[in-house]
Design an enzyme around this catalytic site. Structure first.
Site, mmCIF file in Angstrom:
data_model
loop_
_atom_site.group_PDB
_atom_site.id
_atom_site.type_symbol
_atom_site.label_atom_id
_atom_site.label_comp_id
_atom_site.label_asym_id
_atom_site.label_seq_id
_atom_site.Cartn_x
_atom_site.Cartn_y
_atom_site.Cartn_z
ATOM 1 N N ARG A 78 -7.558 40.760 32.488
ATOM 2 C CA ARG A 78 -7.801 40.071 33.758
ATOM 3 C C ARG A 78 -8.823 40.819 34.603
ATOM 4 O O ARG A 78 -9.666 40.207 35.276
ATOM 5 C CB ARG A 78 -6.481 39.889 34.510
ATOM 6 C CG ARG A 78 -6.648 39.106 35.825
ATOM 7 C CD ARG A 78 -5.325 38.846 36.512
ATOM 8 N NE ARG A 78 -4.572 37.811 35.817
ATOM 9 C CZ ARG A 78 -3.377 37.994 35.264
ATOM 10 N NH1 ARG A 78 -2.808 39.175 35.315
ATOM 11 N NH2 ARG A 78 -2.749 37.000 34.669
ATOM 12 N N ALA A 79 -8.773 42.129 34.608
ATOM 13 C CA ALA A 79 -9.708 42.904 35.420
ATOM 14 C C ALA A 79 -11.147 42.663 34.976
ATOM 15 O O ALA A 79 -12.051 42.545 35.818
ATOM 16 C CB ALA A 79 -9.368 44.392 35.329
#
Length: 355
Positions: free
Chosen positions: A247-248
């Protein structure tokens, strides 16, 4: 729900002092709501709610929707319209706050005190731009593209790691201890409270510039792409921060693209990545050595337990002497203790029918 036409005049976004990282994060979320919102953490009195209200004015609809702490899940996502059911006998959807926040700002003060179920629903809609309801005989979906701004005071409790990671960006605010900056903030606030309209008039041109930049950046967003150098830099930063999952990486790329669009750049560069990296990683970063050590200990634990069991089994099968039985192999056990025997009176037996 509150909009710009009915609420008390908002403090101008352009007049915020000493809040550059927060202003950047809010603008990026306004350009690309799919980032997943902004979590603003800081002590009381650091202009968290002031900044959220100021951003709403810059959006085309100028709409700010507040989610109160006591709101139910039905109030948030919508539910069956009971009045219509009772009156007409037909099934009708009654929209919630997510529908009203579409194309505006959904502001949640003290988001860390909300029930986890509400935070989950908020973050799902913020990331996907769609709210889907499957309950009470209602099957309905509607657009819910909004800028999610959650504020929290860490002294009052933290969000669970699984939830905090789903906020796209995070900005941590601190108390200001620089006398000159502190004085500027106080003077600006006093001037605004004394004459809100007059104070706002002094920032009209800057406010309009922000509005135009957001509109232009939204239009330019789809034309900006990432080259291999940008992808490689994002991967390196995320690996170095020992983040969980991917996600980052995705959020960092989207935030860098939004920043490039805001600045009317022709391409996304590693410089844009560097400037958004802290807000993406602040709530996701782990210590690599601690994480590696923890993983190693977890992987070694079952092996060590198996080795201990094998060793104990071997010792018990080889060492069968009385000394061994009374020694190391019986750790934790007490030797047999003599117990007194008492004579019991005779018991009259029951007849066969009663047995």
């Amino acid at each position: 729900m509150t909009n710009a036409a009915t609420q008390r005049p908002a403090f101008p976004f352009a007049a915020l002092i000493g809040q550059t990282p927060l202003q950047q994060a809010l603008l990026l979320a306004a350009i690309d709501p799919g980032l997943g919102g902004v979590l603003v953490s800081g002590p009381r009195g650091t202009a968290k709610s002031t900044a959220a209200r100021a951003l709403a004015e810059l959006l085309p609809e100028g709409q700010l929707v507040n989610l109160p702490l006591g709101a139910s899940e039905d109030r948030l996502i919508g539910t069956l319209d009971i009045e219509t059911v009772l009156r007409d006998g037909s099934v009708r959807f009654s929209p919630g706050l997510l529908a009203k926040a579409h194309r505006g700002v959904l502001y949640v003060d003290e988001v860390n005190l909300l029930p986890d179920a509400l935070v989950d629903a908020l973050l799902d809609a913020a990331a996907s731009g769609v709210n889907t309801i499957e309950r009470d005989g209602v099957s309905h979906s509607h657009d819910a593209s909004f800028v999610l701004i959650g504020t929290m005071n860490p002294e009052e409790g933290e969000l669970r790691p699984q939830l905090i990671d789903r906020f796209g960006l995070m900005v941590g605010l601190q108390n200001c201890f620089e006398p000159q900056v502190r004085q500027q903030i106080v003077k600006a606030r006093l001037a605004f409270d004394l004459d809100p309209q007059g104070f706002r008039a002094g920032y009209t041109e800057q406010q309009e510039t922000y509005i135009q930049r957001i509109r232009a950046a939204r239009e330019a967003l789809p034309q900006l792409h990432f080259d291999d150098a940008v992808h490689a830099h994002v991967s390196a930063l995320c690996i170095d921060a020992a983040v969980d999952g991917l996600r980052a990486d995705l959020v960092m790329l989207r935030a860098a693209r939004a920043l490039a669009a805001l600045e009317q750049a022709n391409a996304v560069t590693t410089e844009h990545v560097e400037r958004v990296a802290e807000s993406v990683l602040a709530h996701r970063r782990h210590d690599r050595e601690t994480r590696a050590g923890g993983d190693a200990r977890e992987s070694e634990a079952p092996r060590q337990a198996a080795d201990d069991a094998d060793a104990a089994s071997s010792a018990s099968s080889l060492d069968t002497t009385p000394d061994a039985a009374a020694g190391d192999s019986d750790w934790g056990y007490l030797p047999p203790q003599p117990a007194g025997v008492a004579q019991v009176k005779g018991v009259i037996p029951l007849n066969a029918k009663k047995r």
